[in-house]
Design a protein around this motif. Structure first.
Motif, PDB file in Angstrom:
ATOM      1  N   CYS A 138      32.505  49.681  13.700  1.00  0.00           N
ATOM      2  CA  CYS A 138      33.237  48.537  14.262  1.00  0.00           C
ATOM      3  C   CYS A 138      32.300  47.656  15.085  1.00  0.00           C
ATOM      4  O   CYS A 138      32.341  46.431  14.978  1.00  0.00           O
ATOM      5  CB  CYS A 138      34.419  49.023  15.102  1.00  0.00           C
ATOM      6  SG  CYS A 138      35.804  49.654  14.119  1.00  0.00           S
ATOM      7  N   SER A 139      31.446  48.266  15.897  1.00  0.00           N
ATOM      8  CA  SER A 139      30.486  47.478  16.680  1.00  0.00           C
ATOM      9  C   SER A 139      29.514  46.743  15.786  1.00  0.00           C
ATOM     10  O   SER A 139      29.163  45.586  16.051  1.00  0.00           O
ATOM     11  CB  SER A 139      29.712  48.373  17.652  1.00  0.00           C
ATOM     12  OG  SER A 139      30.440  48.575  18.825  1.00  0.00           O
ATOM     13  N   SER A 140      29.045  47.391  14.724  1.00  0.00           N
ATOM     14  CA  SER A 140      28.085  46.766  13.810  1.00  0.00           C
ATOM     15  C   SER A 140      28.651  45.498  13.190  1.00  0.00           C
ATOM     16  O   SER A 140      27.949  44.488  13.073  1.00  0.00           O
ATOM     17  CB  SER A 140      27.704  47.747  12.694  1.00  0.00           C
ATOM     18  OG  SER A 140      27.081  48.885  13.221  1.00  0.00           O
ATOM     19  N   ILE A 141      29.905  45.555  12.802  1.00  0.00           N
ATOM     20  CA  ILE A 141      30.559  44.379  12.223  1.00  0.00           C
ATOM     21  C   ILE A 141      30.627  43.261  13.265  1.00  0.00           C
ATOM     22  O   ILE A 141      30.321  42.101  12.975  1.00  0.00           O
ATOM     23  CB  ILE A 141      31.954  44.759  11.692  1.00  0.00           C
ATOM     24  CG1 ILE A 141      31.806  45.680  10.472  1.00  0.00           C
ATOM     25  CG2 ILE A 141      32.787  43.520  11.366  1.00  0.00           C
ATOM     26  CD1 ILE A 141      33.083  46.373  10.062  1.00  0.00           C
ATOM     27  N   ALA A 142      30.990  43.615  14.498  1.00  0.00           N
ATOM     28  CA  ALA A 142      31.083  42.616  15.565  1.00  0.00           C
ATOM     29  C   ALA A 142      29.715  42.048  15.916  1.00  0.00           C
ATOM     30  O   ALA A 142      29.591  40.858  16.204  1.00  0.00           O
ATOM     31  CB  ALA A 142      31.741  43.226  16.795  1.00  0.00           C
ATOM     32  N   VAL A 143      28.675  42.885  15.883  1.00  0.00           N
ATOM     33  CA  VAL A 143      27.313  42.424  16.181  1.00  0.00           C
ATOM     34  C   VAL A 143      26.917  41.304  15.225  1.00  0.00           C
ATOM     35  O   VAL A 143      26.393  40.261  15.639  1.00  0.00           O
ATOM     36  CB  VAL A 143      26.306  43.597  16.114  1.00  0.00           C
ATOM     37  CG1 VAL A 143      24.884  43.108  15.923  1.00  0.00           C
ATOM     38  CG2 VAL A 143      26.408  44.446  17.370  1.00  0.00           C
ATOM     39  N   LEU A 144      27.150  41.494  13.948  1.00  0.00           N
ATOM     40  CA  LEU A 144      26.787  40.466  12.977  1.00  0.00           C
ATOM     41  C   LEU A 144      27.615  39.198  13.183  1.00  0.00           C
ATOM     42  O   LEU A 144      27.102  38.078  13.033  1.00  0.00           O
ATOM     43  CB  LEU A 144      26.914  40.988  11.557  1.00  0.00           C
ATOM     44  CG  LEU A 144      25.935  42.117  11.195  1.00  0.00           C
ATOM     45  CD1 LEU A 144      26.114  42.534   9.744  1.00  0.00           C
ATOM     46  CD2 LEU A 144      24.493  41.718  11.479  1.00  0.00           C
ATOM     47  N   ASP A 145      28.879  39.355  13.551  1.00  0.00           N
ATOM     48  CA  ASP A 145      29.709  38.185  13.849  1.00  0.00           C
ATOM     49  C   ASP A 145      29.183  37.438  15.073  1.00  0.00           C
ATOM     50  O   ASP A 145      29.164  36.211  15.107  1.00  0.00           O
ATOM     51  CB  ASP A 145      31.172  38.590  14.071  1.00  0.00           C
ATOM     52  CG  ASP A 145      31.868  39.024  12.794  1.00  0.00           C
ATOM     53  OD1 ASP A 145      31.356  38.704  11.695  1.00  0.00           O
ATOM     54  OD2 ASP A 145      32.921  39.685  12.896  1.00  0.00           O
ATOM     55  N   GLU A 146      28.749  38.183  16.100  1.00  0.00           N
ATOM     56  CA  GLU A 146      28.191  37.562  17.307  1.00  0.00           C
ATOM     57  C   GLU A 146      26.920  36.772  16.983  1.00  0.00           C
ATOM     58  O   GLU A 146      26.731  35.657  17.468  1.00  0.00           O
ATOM     59  CB  GLU A 146      27.872  38.632  18.356  1.00  0.00           C
ATOM     60  CG  GLU A 146      29.090  39.288  18.961  1.00  0.00           C
ATOM     61  CD  GLU A 146      28.763  40.567  19.724  1.00  0.00           C
ATOM     62  OE1 GLU A 146      27.562  40.858  19.952  1.00  0.00           O
ATOM     63  OE2 GLU A 146      29.706  41.279  20.079  1.00  0.00           O
ATOM     64  N   ILE A 147      26.074  37.352  16.158  1.00  0.00           N
ATOM     65  CA  ILE A 147      24.834  36.669  15.787  1.00  0.00           C
ATOM     66  C   ILE A 147      25.146  35.412  14.981  1.00  0.00           C
ATOM     67  O   ILE A 147      24.576  34.342  15.228  1.00  0.00           O
ATOM     68  CB  ILE A 147      23.874  37.618  15.040  1.00  0.00           C
ATOM     69  CG1 ILE A 147      23.370  38.707  15.999  1.00  0.00           C
ATOM     70  CG2 ILE A 147      22.701  36.850  14.439  1.00  0.00           C
ATOM     71  CD1 ILE A 147      22.579  39.818  15.343  1.00  0.00           C
ATOM     72  N   ILE A 168      20.326  51.031  12.212  1.00  0.00           N
ATOM     73  CA  ILE A 168      19.667  49.720  12.173  1.00  0.00           C
ATOM     74  C   ILE A 168      19.420  49.297  10.724  1.00  0.00           C
ATOM     75  O   ILE A 168      19.644  48.141  10.353  1.00  0.00           O
ATOM     76  CB  ILE A 168      18.363  49.729  12.997  1.00  0.00           C
ATOM     77  CG1 ILE A 168      18.719  49.830  14.481  1.00  0.00           C
ATOM     78  CG2 ILE A 168      17.524  48.490  12.716  1.00  0.00           C
ATOM     79  CD1 ILE A 168      17.535  50.077  15.390  1.00  0.00           C
ATOM     80  N   ASP A 169      18.978  50.238   9.883  1.00  0.00           N
ATOM     81  CA  ASP A 169      18.765  49.923   8.466  1.00  0.00           C
ATOM     82  C   ASP A 169      20.060  49.472   7.793  1.00  0.00           C
ATOM     83  O   ASP A 169      20.062  48.526   7.002  1.00  0.00           O
ATOM     84  CB  ASP A 169      18.189  51.135   7.720  1.00  0.00           C
ATOM     85  CG  ASP A 169      16.763  51.472   8.122  1.00  0.00           C
ATOM     86  OD1 ASP A 169      16.094  50.608   8.735  1.00  0.00           O
ATOM     87  OD2 ASP A 169      16.322  52.601   7.830  1.00  0.00           O
ATOM     88  N   ALA A 170      21.154  50.142   8.111  1.00  0.00           N
ATOM     89  CA  ALA A 170      22.449  49.783   7.514  1.00  0.00           C
ATOM     90  C   ALA A 170      22.874  48.381   7.949  1.00  0.00           C
ATOM     91  O   ALA A 170      23.289  47.565   7.118  1.00  0.00           O
ATOM     92  CB  ALA A 170      23.507  50.812   7.905  1.00  0.00           C
ATOM     93  N   ILE A 171      22.767  48.090   9.240  1.00  0.00           N
ATOM     94  CA  ILE A 171      23.168  46.774   9.750  1.00  0.00           C
ATOM     95  C   ILE A 171      22.285  45.684   9.147  1.00  0.00           C
ATOM     96  O   ILE A 171      22.774  44.630   8.724  1.00  0.00           O
ATOM     97  CB  ILE A 171      23.094  46.739  11.288  1.00  0.00           C
ATOM     98  CG1 ILE A 171      24.094  47.728  11.884  1.00  0.00           C
ATOM     99  CG2 ILE A 171      23.353  45.334  11.815  1.00  0.00           C
ATOM    100  CD1 ILE A 171      23.923  47.962  13.376  1.00  0.00           C
ATOM    101  N   THR A 172      20.988  45.948   9.088  1.00  0.00           N
ATOM    102  CA  THR A 172      20.047  44.976   8.536  1.00  0.00           C
ATOM    103  C   THR A 172      20.364  44.681   7.073  1.00  0.00           C
ATOM    104  O   THR A 172      20.318  43.525   6.637  1.00  0.00           O
ATOM    105  CB  THR A 172      18.596  45.484   8.686  1.00  0.00           C
ATOM    106  OG1 THR A 172      18.348  45.747  10.072  1.00  0.00           O
ATOM    107  CG2 THR A 172      17.598  44.480   8.176  1.00  0.00           C
TER     108      THR A 172
END
Length: 193
Positions: free
Chosen positions: A132-141, A182-186
């Motif tokens: 859930c945080s990873s999805i929000a991180v990309l939205d924030e960026i 980090i690899d997954a988010i990237t």
């Protein structure tokens, strides 16, 4: 003359919860994973406990119960929230997405697929909050919201390892799967560019 707790129940407003004359409950309507859900909760109930105990959505985990580990992270109106730190009554009418609302076997959210592909978990306890945080991180960026490591506030925010680490710092993985996360988010960020 002081008002007795039971007399106060005749006044308009909240009513005492049975067995607890000084405790009050509230009827709420929330959209949980796309479905409107009506619940009646004690006013002191956290969003985390409402999800787990009242709605039986146990994917969101209770870790520290103090907002320090991120295991309880959910998305509220598209923004990440530590569900253990907010009261359910504060979210009347809000749109809440838990890990159960992101995908399902055979139809995973891209972030869930990337976590599987890159082994972004070991024991898996923190994984719902991490995703859930990873999805929000990309939205924030994408929304160009700066973080503490953003070096140029006039430039567009970028997906970098430093940005991801900073933005994910509120989500603890006791197993230490950070490099895989980090690899997954990237990877997901690259497919959304």
């Amino acid at each position: 003359m002081p008002v007795e707790p039971y007399e106060a129940a005749t006044a308009p407003g909240p009513v005492p919860t049975p067995g607890h004359p000084m405790s009050y409950s509230t009827k709420l309507s929330l959209t949980i994973n796309g479905q409107v859900r009506d619940i009646d909760v004690d006013n002191r109930t956290t969003l985390l406990d409402a999800l787990r105990e009242h709605l039986h959505l146990t994917g969101t985990k209770k870790g520290c119960d103090h907002g320090q580990c991120g295991a309880c992270t959910v998305l509220v109106d598209g923004r990440r929230v530590n569900a253990c730190l907010t009261l359910a009554v504060m979210h009347e009418g809000d749109d809440v997405t838990t890990i159960e609302g992101l995908g399902e076997p055979g139809n995973l959210h891209p972030m869930q697929s990337a976590f599987v592909k890159h082994d972004g978990f070991q024991c898996g306890y923190c994984t719902p909050g991490q995703i859930c945080s990873s999805i929000a991180v990309l939205d924030e960026i994408r929304a160009n919201i700066p973080s503490h490591v953003t070096s140029d506030l006039t430039a567009d925010a970028a997906v970098t390892v430093e940005e991801i680490r900073e933005r994910m710092s509120g989500n603890i993985c006791r197993c230490g799967a950070y490099s895989n996360i980090i690899d997954a988010i990237t990877e997901v960020a690259g497919t959304q560019a």
